[in-house]
Write a protein that holds these residues in place. Structure first.
Motif, PDB file in Angstrom:
ATOM      1  N   HIS A   1       0.833  -1.217   0.000  1.00  0.00           N
ATOM      2  CA  HIS A   1       0.000   0.000   0.000  1.00  0.00           C
ATOM      3  C   HIS A   1       0.866   1.266   0.000  1.00  0.00           C
ATOM      4  O   HIS A   1       0.415   2.336   0.384  1.00  0.00           O
ATOM      5  CB  HIS A   1      -0.983   0.000   1.176  1.00  0.00           C
ATOM      6  CG  HIS A   1      -2.104  -0.991   0.989  1.00  0.00           C
ATOM      7  ND1 HIS A   1      -3.211  -0.720   0.222  1.00  0.00           N
ATOM      8  CD2 HIS A   1      -2.255  -2.254   1.438  1.00  0.00           C
ATOM      9  CE1 HIS A   1      -4.012  -1.785   0.228  1.00  0.00           C
ATOM     10  NE2 HIS A   1      -3.447  -2.727   0.944  1.00  0.00           N
ATOM     11  N   THR A   2       2.097   1.119  -0.448  1.00  0.00           N
ATOM     12  CA  THR A   2       2.968   2.279  -0.659  1.00  0.00           C
ATOM     13  C   THR A   2       2.961   2.709  -2.113  1.00  0.00           C
ATOM     14  O   THR A   2       3.327   3.834  -2.434  1.00  0.00           O
ATOM     15  CB  THR A   2       4.420   1.957  -0.251  1.00  0.00           C
ATOM     16  OG1 THR A   2       4.793   0.709  -0.856  1.00  0.00           O
ATOM     17  CG2 THR A   2       4.559   1.833   1.254  1.00  0.00           C
ATOM     18  N   ASP A   3       2.538   1.823  -3.029  1.00  0.00           N
ATOM     19  CA  ASP A   3       2.713   2.099  -4.462  1.00  0.00           C
ATOM     20  C   ASP A   3       1.899   3.300  -4.922  1.00  0.00           C
ATOM     21  O   ASP A   3       2.422   4.214  -5.563  1.00  0.00           O
ATOM     22  CB  ASP A   3       2.429   0.860  -5.317  1.00  0.00           C
ATOM     23  CG  ASP A   3       1.017   0.323  -5.203  1.00  0.00           C
ATOM     24  OD1 ASP A   3       0.349   0.574  -4.179  1.00  0.00           O
ATOM     25  OD2 ASP A   3       0.582  -0.370  -6.142  1.00  0.00           O
ATOM     26  N   TYR A   4       0.614   3.338  -4.575  1.00  0.00           N
ATOM     27  CA  TYR A   4      -0.211   4.470  -5.022  1.00  0.00           C
ATOM     28  C   TYR A   4       0.036   5.720  -4.172  1.00  0.00           C
ATOM     29  O   TYR A   4      -0.546   6.772  -4.426  1.00  0.00           O
ATOM     30  CB  TYR A   4      -1.699   4.098  -5.027  1.00  0.00           C
ATOM     31  CG  TYR A   4      -2.219   3.510  -3.740  1.00  0.00           C
ATOM     32  CD1 TYR A   4      -2.621   4.329  -2.688  1.00  0.00           C
ATOM     33  CD2 TYR A   4      -2.307   2.133  -3.570  1.00  0.00           C
ATOM     34  CE1 TYR A   4      -3.096   3.792  -1.504  1.00  0.00           C
ATOM     35  CE2 TYR A   4      -2.784   1.586  -2.401  1.00  0.00           C
ATOM     36  CZ  TYR A   4      -3.176   2.420  -1.364  1.00  0.00           C
ATOM     37  OH  TYR A   4      -3.648   1.884  -0.186  1.00  0.00           O
ATOM     38  N   ASN A   5       0.921   5.584  -3.175  1.00  0.00           N
ATOM     39  CA  ASN A   5       1.336   6.732  -2.376  1.00  0.00           C
ATOM     40  C   ASN A   5       2.731   7.235  -2.766  1.00  0.00           C
ATOM     41  O   ASN A   5       3.356   7.977  -2.015  1.00  0.00           O
ATOM     42  CB  ASN A   5       1.307   6.358  -0.889  1.00  0.00           C
ATOM     43  CG  ASN A   5      -0.119   6.282  -0.347  1.00  0.00           C
ATOM     44  OD1 ASN A   5      -0.855   7.267  -0.410  1.00  0.00           O
ATOM     45  ND2 ASN A   5      -0.516   5.118   0.137  1.00  0.00           N
TER      46      ASN A   5
ATOM     47  N   GLY B   1       5.534   5.661  -3.000  1.00  0.00           N
ATOM     48  CA  GLY B   1       6.620   5.148  -2.187  1.00  0.00           C
ATOM     49  C   GLY B   1       7.373   4.013  -2.854  1.00  0.00           C
ATOM     50  O   GLY B   1       7.255   3.765  -4.057  1.00  0.00           O
ATOM     51  N   TYR B   2       8.164   3.308  -2.042  1.00  0.00           N
ATOM     52  CA  TYR B   2       8.967   2.178  -2.510  1.00  0.00           C
ATOM     53  C   TYR B   2       8.212   0.862  -2.354  1.00  0.00           C
ATOM     54  O   TYR B   2       7.479   0.667  -1.378  1.00  0.00           O
ATOM     55  CB  TYR B   2      10.273   2.080  -1.720  1.00  0.00           C
ATOM     56  CG  TYR B   2      11.287   3.136  -2.061  1.00  0.00           C
ATOM     57  CD1 TYR B   2      12.084   3.020  -3.198  1.00  0.00           C
ATOM     58  CD2 TYR B   2      11.464   4.252  -1.243  1.00  0.00           C
ATOM     59  CE1 TYR B   2      13.031   3.988  -3.512  1.00  0.00           C
ATOM     60  CE2 TYR B   2      12.411   5.227  -1.546  1.00  0.00           C
ATOM     61  CZ  TYR B   2      13.185   5.093  -2.683  1.00  0.00           C
ATOM     62  OH  TYR B   2      14.122   6.047  -2.988  1.00  0.00           O
ATOM     63  N   VAL B   3       8.431  -0.028  -3.307  1.00  0.00           N
ATOM     64  CA  VAL B   3       7.918  -1.401  -3.223  1.00  0.00           C
ATOM     65  C   VAL B   3       9.059  -2.340  -3.599  1.00  0.00           C
ATOM     66  O   VAL B   3      10.073  -1.914  -4.149  1.00  0.00           O
ATOM     67  CB  VAL B   3       6.710  -1.620  -4.161  1.00  0.00           C
ATOM     68  CG1 VAL B   3       5.496  -0.848  -3.665  1.00  0.00           C
ATOM     69  CG2 VAL B   3       7.042  -1.228  -5.602  1.00  0.00           C
ATOM     70  N   PHE B   4       8.857  -3.644  -3.321  1.00  0.00           N
ATOM     71  CA  PHE B   4       9.934  -4.608  -3.571  1.00  0.00           C
ATOM     72  C   PHE B   4       9.348  -5.916  -4.092  1.00  0.00           C
ATOM     73  O   PHE B   4       9.387  -6.956  -3.431  1.00  0.00           O
ATOM     74  CB  PHE B   4      10.720  -4.832  -2.271  1.00  0.00           C
ATOM     75  CG  PHE B   4      12.068  -5.479  -2.473  1.00  0.00           C
ATOM     76  CD1 PHE B   4      13.037  -4.872  -3.249  1.00  0.00           C
ATOM     77  CD2 PHE B   4      12.367  -6.673  -1.851  1.00  0.00           C
ATOM     78  CE1 PHE B   4      14.290  -5.452  -3.421  1.00  0.00           C
ATOM     79  CE2 PHE B   4      13.614  -7.273  -2.008  1.00  0.00           C
ATOM     80  CZ  PHE B   4      14.570  -6.661  -2.802  1.00  0.00           C
ATOM     81  N   PRO B   5       8.776  -5.887  -5.313  1.00  0.00           N
ATOM     82  CA  PRO B   5       8.133  -7.079  -5.857  1.00  0.00           C
ATOM     83  C   PRO B   5       9.094  -7.956  -6.669  1.00  0.00           C
ATOM     84  O   PRO B   5      10.192  -7.539  -7.033  1.00  0.00           O
ATOM     85  CB  PRO B   5       7.070  -6.503  -6.780  1.00  0.00           C
ATOM     86  CG  PRO B   5       7.737  -5.256  -7.313  1.00  0.00           C
ATOM     87  CD  PRO B   5       8.579  -4.721  -6.172  1.00  0.00           C
TER      88      PRO B   5
ATOM     89  N   MET C   1       2.726  -0.734  -9.309  1.00  0.00           N
ATOM     90  CA  MET C   1       3.603  -1.851  -8.923  1.00  0.00           C
ATOM     91  C   MET C   1       3.284  -3.159  -9.641  1.00  0.00           C
ATOM     92  O   MET C   1       4.192  -3.833 -10.143  1.00  0.00           O
ATOM     93  CB  MET C   1       3.530  -2.105  -7.417  1.00  0.00           C
ATOM     94  CG  MET C   1       4.316  -3.338  -7.016  1.00  0.00           C
ATOM     95  SD  MET C   1       4.209  -3.779  -5.280  1.00  0.00           S
ATOM     96  CE  MET C   1       2.493  -4.240  -5.119  1.00  0.00           C
ATOM     97  N   ASP C   2       2.013  -3.546  -9.661  1.00  0.00           N
ATOM     98  CA  ASP C   2       1.678  -4.869 -10.185  1.00  0.00           C
ATOM     99  C   ASP C   2       2.077  -5.007 -11.648  1.00  0.00           C
ATOM    100  O   ASP C   2       2.730  -5.969 -12.051  1.00  0.00           O
ATOM    101  CB  ASP C   2       0.180  -5.138 -10.028  1.00  0.00           C
ATOM    102  CG  ASP C   2      -0.226  -5.270  -8.568  1.00  0.00           C
ATOM    103  OD1 ASP C   2       0.672  -5.302  -7.706  1.00  0.00           O
ATOM    104  OD2 ASP C   2      -1.433  -5.325  -8.300  1.00  0.00           O
ATOM    105  N   GLN C   3       1.678  -4.030 -12.455  1.00  0.00           N
ATOM    106  CA  GLN C   3       2.007  -4.082 -13.879  1.00  0.00           C
ATOM    107  C   GLN C   3       3.520  -4.008 -14.095  1.00  0.00           C
ATOM    108  O   GLN C   3       4.063  -4.676 -14.972  1.00  0.00           O
ATOM    109  CB  GLN C   3       1.304  -2.934 -14.626  1.00  0.00           C
ATOM    110  CG  GLN C   3      -0.201  -3.084 -14.735  1.00  0.00           C
ATOM    111  CD  GLN C   3      -0.946  -2.639 -13.497  1.00  0.00           C
ATOM    112  OE1 GLN C   3      -0.366  -2.107 -12.553  1.00  0.00           O
ATOM    113  NE2 GLN C   3      -2.248  -2.850 -13.476  1.00  0.00           N
TER     114      GLN C   3
ATOM    115  N   LEU D   1      11.424  -0.425  -6.482  1.00  0.00           N
ATOM    116  CA  LEU D   1      10.827   0.563  -7.377  1.00  0.00           C
ATOM    117  C   LEU D   1      10.266   1.725  -6.578  1.00  0.00           C
ATOM    118  O   LEU D   1       9.528   1.525  -5.618  1.00  0.00           O
ATOM    119  CB  LEU D   1       9.693  -0.108  -8.173  1.00  0.00           C
ATOM    120  CG  LEU D   1       8.749   0.799  -8.957  1.00  0.00           C
ATOM    121  CD1 LEU D   1       9.461   1.433 -10.149  1.00  0.00           C
ATOM    122  CD2 LEU D   1       7.528   0.007  -9.431  1.00  0.00           C
ATOM    123  N   LYS D   2      10.609   2.947  -6.977  1.00  0.00           N
ATOM    124  CA  LYS D   2       9.961   4.155  -6.441  1.00  0.00           C
ATOM    125  C   LYS D   2       8.817   4.470  -7.391  1.00  0.00           C
ATOM    126  O   LYS D   2       9.029   4.789  -8.559  1.00  0.00           O
ATOM    127  CB  LYS D   2      10.960   5.311  -6.385  1.00  0.00           C
ATOM    128  CG  LYS D   2      10.398   6.622  -5.779  1.00  0.00           C
ATOM    129  CD  LYS D   2      10.310   6.552  -4.270  1.00  0.00           C
ATOM    130  CE  LYS D   2      10.215   7.933  -3.606  1.00  0.00           C
ATOM    131  NZ  LYS D   2       9.149   8.798  -4.054  1.00  0.00           N
TER     132      LYS D   2
END
Length: 392
Positions: A35-39, A41-45, A176-178, A192-193
């Motif tokens: 729940h950081t992606d649409y904000n 922020g950073y994600v780690f997928p 993030m997902d795509q 990813l930022k």
């Protein structure tokens, strides 16, 4: 299912198999950063080795026919008509939304699409939070653009897939997902930022351990969950923060230090807790990535656990089933990290488990989870694979 079997299914569905090409797009698991992606922020997928295959062949009459080996619903549309979301089209609204975006992009460049038949087959658990929708979007975008002879960069297809889900399907998802589905790399995760699209590949070296995904088997529909509600709560929090930190563009820009200076200005406790999750989760992604780079797997696992606790207590997107999985997984001696993954409200948990303890993990977690929830979980011992590509 291999390419030959899929082409045979295509033949059964459409009555021919000349000119059929096969494409693949993976599912994804987010190791940390929820729940950081649409904000912003950073994600780690990381991309997985299971996903969605598409057998596709071109047509010349401007008609697109969509069918699935998984679902009975079929859909047909034409380039000449206005494409709209229709409830009765069910899953086919995802490829329709992608086609709609491809047509618009082509019109901007004075190009055109002339039709195709496309048969999908997926082995991602539906509704489990492993991005079956993004997988369908990216395999459709890649297949239809390639069939039409257009070489669109993968990063553009990633953005196009997100637009399709936002505009056509009506789910306000982040990128993030795509991104993970399109840009995945074998044995690597991606830091990813999400607002700037800056990213780096990070090797996932977990020798002696396995990534185990556990499906709660509690279905959750993303579009009608509280996903959009959480997004609006974060936007409300950001608007307040910007009064005191005008240079901030997204919650992903707010450091922990600055958050501690301004959080008292958010009087609504619910909004404050939502924002606190996003900002501390962002920090956890950075620390977890550093731990993985330094091969400090126990530290990485601790960050995973802290992530789940924050999603449970501050963001409130877990629920009884995911919390039960978390508690039961954390009890297993060989499990060094575990957390919910995906949007929440059901779906999956991801754990880092010592290889020799995987069987014990599955046996004990299944038994105790079933006793408490009356649901039987499914387990997937996962490998990290490549992003969307043509396979045959």
């Amino acid at each position: 299912m291999n390419a030959s079997e899929l082409k045979e299914l295509f033949q059964n569905q459409f009555g021919y198999n000349e000119g059929v090409r096969v494409f693949f797009a993976p599912g994804r698991v987010n190791l940390i950063g929820e729940h950081t992606d649409y904000n912003g922020g950073y994600v780690f997928p990381a991309a997985l080795t299971f996903g969605t295959w598409a057998a596709a062949a071109p047509r010349k009459d401007n008609v697109y026919r969509f069918a699935s080996a998984n679902f009975p619903t079929e859909a047909e549309c034409s380039v000449s008509e206005t494409l709209v979301y229709r409830e009765e089209d069910d899953w086919a609204n995802y490829p329709k939304g992608v086609l709609n975006e491809l047509i618009q992009l082509a019109e901007d460049e004075n190009k055109s699409y002339s039709g195709a038949d496309i048969l999908f087959y997926g082995n991602i658990p539906n509704g489990a939070g492993l991005s079956s929708s993004a997988s369908i979007e990216l395999v459709t975008a890649l297949a239809l653009s390639k069939l039409a002879g257009f070489d669109i960069p993968m990063l553009e297809l990633v953005k196009l897939g997100q637009r399709a889900e936002n505009r056509f399907v009506g789910v306000n998802c982040g990128i993030m997902d795509q991104f993970a589905v399109g840009m995945g790399k074998k044995d690597h995760a991606m830091m990813l930022k999400c607002d700037t699209m800056e990213y780096q590949y990070v090797p996932v070296k977990i020798e002696g351990y396995k990534l185990v995904i556990t499906n709660t088997n509690k279905r959750r529909g993303l579009a009608d969950s509280k996903y959009n509600e959480r997004r609006s709560e974060c936007e409300e929090g950001l608007a307040i923060i910007k009064k005191y930190l005008p240079e901030v563009q997204s919650l992903g820009d707010v450091s922990l230090q600055n958050w501690n200076k301004v959080k008292s200005h958010i009087e609504n406790e619910t909004i404050r807790r939502r924002v606190e999750h996003v900002i501390t989760e962002n920090e956890r992604v950075l620390l977890a990535t550093k731990s993985l780079q330094e091969n400090a797997l126990v530290s990485f696992g601790e960050m995973m656990k802290q992530s789940h606790e924050s999603l449970r207590d501050l963001y409130e997107v877990t629920g009884f089933e995911l919390d039960t999985l978390f508690e039961e997984a954390a009890k297993i001696e060989g499990c060094i990290g575990t957390r919910m993954t995906g949007a929440g409200f059901g779906g999956c948990n991801v754990s880092l488990v010592k290889e020799h303890a995987v069987d014990e993990f599955k046996e004990k977690v299944a038994k105790n989870y079933s006793l408490k929830t009356k649901l039987d979980p499914d387990f997937y011992v996962c490998e990290i694979g490549d992003g969307a590509k043509e396979v045959f």
